[in-house]
Scaffold this motif. Structure first.
Motif, PDB file in Angstrom:
ATOM      1  N   GLU A   1      35.020  -1.438 -22.189  1.00 56.44           N
ATOM      2  CA  GLU A   1      34.842  -1.394 -20.739  1.00 56.44           C
ATOM      3  C   GLU A   1      36.081  -0.836 -20.046  1.00 56.44           C
ATOM      4  OE1 GLU A   1      33.782  -5.469 -20.012  1.00 56.44           O
ATOM      5  OE2 GLU A   1      31.640  -5.073 -20.279  1.00 56.44           O
ATOM      6  N   ILE A   2      37.257  -1.206 -20.529  1.00 56.97           N
ATOM      7  CA  ILE A   2      38.505  -0.717 -19.934  1.00 56.97           C
ATOM      8  C   ILE A   2      38.681   0.768 -20.222  1.00 56.97           C
ATOM      9  CG2 ILE A   2      41.033  -0.866 -20.045  1.00 56.97           C
ATOM     10  CD1 ILE A   2      40.592  -3.942 -20.614  1.00 56.97           C
ATOM     11  N   LEU A   3      38.488   1.171 -21.481  1.00 52.06           N
ATOM     12  CA  LEU A   3      38.682   2.579 -21.853  1.00 52.06           C
ATOM     13  C   LEU A   3      37.634   3.487 -21.228  1.00 52.06           C
ATOM     14  CD1 LEU A   3      39.762   2.324 -25.603  1.00 52.06           C
ATOM     15  CD2 LEU A   3      41.197   2.761 -23.593  1.00 52.06           C
ATOM     16  N   GLU A   4      36.457   2.950 -20.971  1.00 58.25           N
ATOM     17  CA  GLU A   4      35.415   3.750 -20.316  1.00 58.25           C
ATOM     18  C   GLU A   4      35.836   4.111 -18.899  1.00 58.25           C
ATOM     19  OE1 GLU A   4      30.650   3.646 -20.498  1.00 58.25           O
ATOM     20  OE2 GLU A   4      31.562   1.846 -19.639  1.00 58.25           O
ATOM     21  N   GLN A   5      36.576   3.232 -18.252  1.00 59.67           N
ATOM     22  CA  GLN A   5      37.070   3.504 -16.901  1.00 59.67           C
ATOM     23  C   GLN A   5      38.307   4.386 -16.911  1.00 59.67           C
ATOM     24  OE1 GLN A   5      35.500   2.639 -14.004  1.00 59.67           O
ATOM     25  NE2 GLN A   5      33.900   2.044 -15.435  1.00 59.67           N
ATOM     26  N   ASN A   6      39.179   4.200 -17.914  1.00 63.30           N
ATOM     27  CA  ASN A   6      40.415   4.990 -17.988  1.00 63.30           C
ATOM     28  C   ASN A   6      40.872   5.071 -19.436  1.00 63.30           C
ATOM     29  OD1 ASN A   6      42.877   6.217 -17.750  1.00 63.30           O
ATOM     30  ND2 ASN A   6      43.827   4.628 -16.525  1.00 63.30           N
ATOM     31  N   ALA A   7      40.557   6.188 -20.084  1.00 59.37           N
ATOM     32  CA  ALA A   7      40.888   6.365 -21.495  1.00 59.37           C
ATOM     33  C   ALA A   7      42.379   6.573 -21.737  1.00 59.37           C
ATOM     34  CB  ALA A   7      40.104   7.547 -22.070  1.00 59.37           C
ATOM     35  N   ARG A   8      43.148   6.728 -20.675  1.00 56.93           N
ATOM     36  CA  ARG A   8      44.586   6.983 -20.819  1.00 56.93           C
ATOM     37  C   ARG A   8      45.434   5.715 -20.660  1.00 56.93           C
ATOM     38  NH1 ARG A   8      46.634  12.289 -18.016  1.00 56.93           N
ATOM     39  NH2 ARG A   8      48.382  11.606 -19.264  1.00 56.93           N
TER      40      ARG A   8
ATOM     41  N   PRO B   1      47.792   3.025 -21.556  1.00 58.18           N
ATOM     42  CA  PRO B   1      48.688   2.857 -22.704  1.00 58.18           C
ATOM     43  C   PRO B   1      48.307   1.610 -23.504  1.00 58.18           C
ATOM     44  CG  PRO B   1      49.925   3.276 -20.687  1.00 58.18           C
ATOM     45  CD  PRO B   1      48.497   3.045 -20.290  1.00 58.18           C
ATOM     46  N   MET B   2      48.478   1.674 -24.833  1.00 53.21           N
ATOM     47  CA  MET B   2      48.112   0.551 -25.707  1.00 53.21           C
ATOM     48  C   MET B   2      48.814  -0.735 -25.288  1.00 53.21           C
ATOM     49  SD  MET B   2      45.805   0.996 -27.906  1.00 53.21           S
ATOM     50  CE  MET B   2      44.810   2.438 -27.742  1.00 53.21           C
ATOM     51  N   GLU B   3      50.049  -0.615 -24.852  1.00 57.97           N
ATOM     52  CA  GLU B   3      50.806  -1.788 -24.408  1.00 57.97           C
ATOM     53  C   GLU B   3      50.092  -2.474 -23.231  1.00 57.97           C
ATOM     54  OE1 GLU B   3      55.125  -2.735 -22.333  1.00 57.97           O
ATOM     55  OE2 GLU B   3      54.882  -0.870 -23.457  1.00 57.97           O
ATOM     56  N   ASP B   4      49.649  -1.666 -22.262  1.00 54.20           N
ATOM     57  CA  ASP B   4      48.936  -2.208 -21.098  1.00 54.20           C
ATOM     58  C   ASP B   4      47.562  -2.753 -21.498  1.00 54.20           C
ATOM     59  OD1 ASP B   4      51.127  -1.355 -19.695  1.00 54.20           O
ATOM     60  OD2 ASP B   4      50.107   0.316 -18.690  1.00 54.20           O
ATOM     61  N   LEU B   5      46.866  -2.032 -22.389  1.00 55.99           N
ATOM     62  CA  LEU B   5      45.556  -2.475 -22.855  1.00 55.99           C
ATOM     63  C   LEU B   5      45.674  -3.837 -23.540  1.00 55.99           C
ATOM     64  CD1 LEU B   5      42.539  -1.823 -23.171  1.00 55.99           C
ATOM     65  CD2 LEU B   5      43.109  -0.604 -25.285  1.00 55.99           C
ATOM     66  N   ALA B   6      46.703  -3.991 -24.349  1.00 59.03           N
ATOM     67  CA  ALA B   6      46.930  -5.260 -25.045  1.00 59.03           C
ATOM     68  C   ALA B   6      47.110  -6.406 -24.048  1.00 59.03           C
ATOM     69  CB  ALA B   6      48.149  -5.139 -25.962  1.00 59.03           C
ATOM     70  N   LYS B   7      47.906  -6.168 -23.007  1.00 64.84           N
ATOM     71  CA  LYS B   7      48.115  -7.196 -21.985  1.00 64.84           C
ATOM     72  C   LYS B   7      46.817  -7.519 -21.260  1.00 64.84           C
ATOM     73  CE  LYS B   7      52.935  -5.991 -21.097  1.00 64.84           C
ATOM     74  NZ  LYS B   7      53.850  -5.303 -20.178  1.00 64.84           N
ATOM     75  N   MET B   8      46.005  -6.479 -21.001  1.00 63.82           N
ATOM     76  CA  MET B   8      44.762  -6.672 -20.257  1.00 63.82           C
ATOM     77  C   MET B   8      43.758  -7.538 -21.029  1.00 63.82           C
ATOM     78  SD  MET B   8      44.457  -2.799 -18.825  1.00 63.82           S
ATOM     79  CE  MET B   8      43.214  -2.888 -17.559  1.00 63.82           C
ATOM     80  N   ILE B   9      43.773  -7.436 -22.350  1.00 64.88           N
ATOM     81  CA  ILE B   9      42.812  -8.219 -23.141  1.00 64.88           C
ATOM     82  C   ILE B   9      43.446  -9.480 -23.728  1.00 64.88           C
ATOM     83  CG2 ILE B   9      41.416  -6.193 -23.686  1.00 64.88           C
ATOM     84  CD1 ILE B   9      42.565  -6.424 -26.595  1.00 64.88           C
TER      85      ILE B   9
ATOM     86  N   THR C   1      38.368  14.346 -20.385  1.00 61.73           N
ATOM     87  CA  THR C   1      38.945  14.464 -19.051  1.00 61.73           C
ATOM     88  C   THR C   1      37.859  14.999 -18.129  1.00 61.73           C
ATOM     89  OG1 THR C   1      41.106  14.933 -19.993  1.00 61.73           O
ATOM     90  CG2 THR C   1      40.752  15.593 -17.704  1.00 61.73           C
ATOM     91  N   LEU C   2      37.687  14.375 -16.993  1.00 60.31           N
ATOM     92  CA  LEU C   2      36.701  14.808 -16.015  1.00 60.31           C
ATOM     93  C   LEU C   2      37.404  15.700 -14.996  1.00 60.31           C
ATOM     94  CD1 LEU C   2      33.725  14.290 -15.498  1.00 60.31           C
ATOM     95  CD2 LEU C   2      34.361  12.355 -14.090  1.00 60.31           C
ATOM     96  N   VAL C   3      36.980  16.962 -14.909  1.00 55.84           N
ATOM     97  CA  VAL C   3      37.631  17.949 -14.054  1.00 55.84           C
ATOM     98  C   VAL C   3      36.674  18.363 -12.935  1.00 55.84           C
ATOM     99  CG1 VAL C   3      38.672  20.256 -13.977  1.00 55.84           C
ATOM    100  CG2 VAL C   3      38.981  18.816 -16.004  1.00 55.84           C
ATOM    101  N   ASP C   4      37.171  18.439 -11.725  1.00 57.98           N
ATOM    102  CA  ASP C   4      36.371  18.946 -10.612  1.00 57.98           C
ATOM    103  C   ASP C   4      36.639  20.451 -10.507  1.00 57.98           C
ATOM    104  OD1 ASP C   4      34.955  19.485  -8.350  1.00 57.98           O
ATOM    105  OD2 ASP C   4      35.959  17.999  -7.090  1.00 57.98           O
ATOM    106  N   TRP C   5      35.872  21.239 -11.257  1.00 62.01           N
ATOM    107  CA  TRP C   5      36.075  22.690 -11.320  1.00 62.01           C
ATOM    108  C   TRP C   5      35.827  23.372  -9.981  1.00 62.01           C
ATOM    109  CZ3 TRP C   5      38.733  24.714 -15.059  1.00 62.01           C
ATOM    110  CH2 TRP C   5      38.775  24.087 -16.297  1.00 62.01           C
TER     111      TRP C   5
END
Length: 166
Positions: A12-19, A21-29, A54-58
């Protein structure tokens, strides 16, 4: 495949923002970084996480001349393989960005990206329509993208000033 609550939370977190950082992801879970990396690696290996994009607004790029078309395709399914065989033949074309099996009047929804309407027309007439199982097609050209994959492209900025009237 059965996933743990932590793995679902990661998705769910990566679906919103795949970037993230693992350190932040670890804290979030609420896990350590090493465990989080192992969980993400497992999800990648099992193909639950299929791809990072990456979603780009061309439309904001002046020199970009691309066009997106959505093509509804009516297909005669083949015995034993149904729609899968023709869907695979269609998604192998370089112009095709997605193919979905649909309910309703048409069987497949095909998204194509090209440089011009003529290029899309050539794709439909020379490649798509000539496939044995394809009965008919209807092409829709995308004019403007408002929202894609849950992301709103142009959000109005709210004026937060206090209204003062005489």
């Amino acid at each position: 495949m059965h996933l743990t609550d932590k793995e679902i939370e990661i998705l769910e977190i990566l679906e919103q923002n795949a970037r993230v950082p693992m350190e932040d992801l670890a804290k979030m879970i609420g896990e350590n970084e090493e465990t989080t990396i192992k969980l993400v690696k497992r999800l990648e290996e099992e193909k639950v996480i299929v791809h990072y994009a990456t979603l780009v607004d061309w439309a904001k790029i002046d020199s970009y001349q691309g066009i997106t078309a959505m093509i509804d395709v009516k297909v005669t399914p083949k015995r034993g393989v149904g729609f899968s065989e023709v869907a695979e033949r269609i998604y192998r074309f370089k112009e095709v960005t997605s193919v979905y099996l649909m309910s309703g009047v048409y069987d497949l929804s095909v998204t194509v990206e090209a440089k011009s309407m003529n290029e899309v027309a050539r794709f439909v007439s020379e490649k798509l329509s000539t496939l044995d199982s394809v009965v008919s097609t209807t092409t829709h050209f995308q004019l403007k993208k408002y929202k894609h994959d849950g992301i709103v492209y142009e959000q109005k900025k709210n004026d937060k000033r206090i209204v003062v009237s005489p």
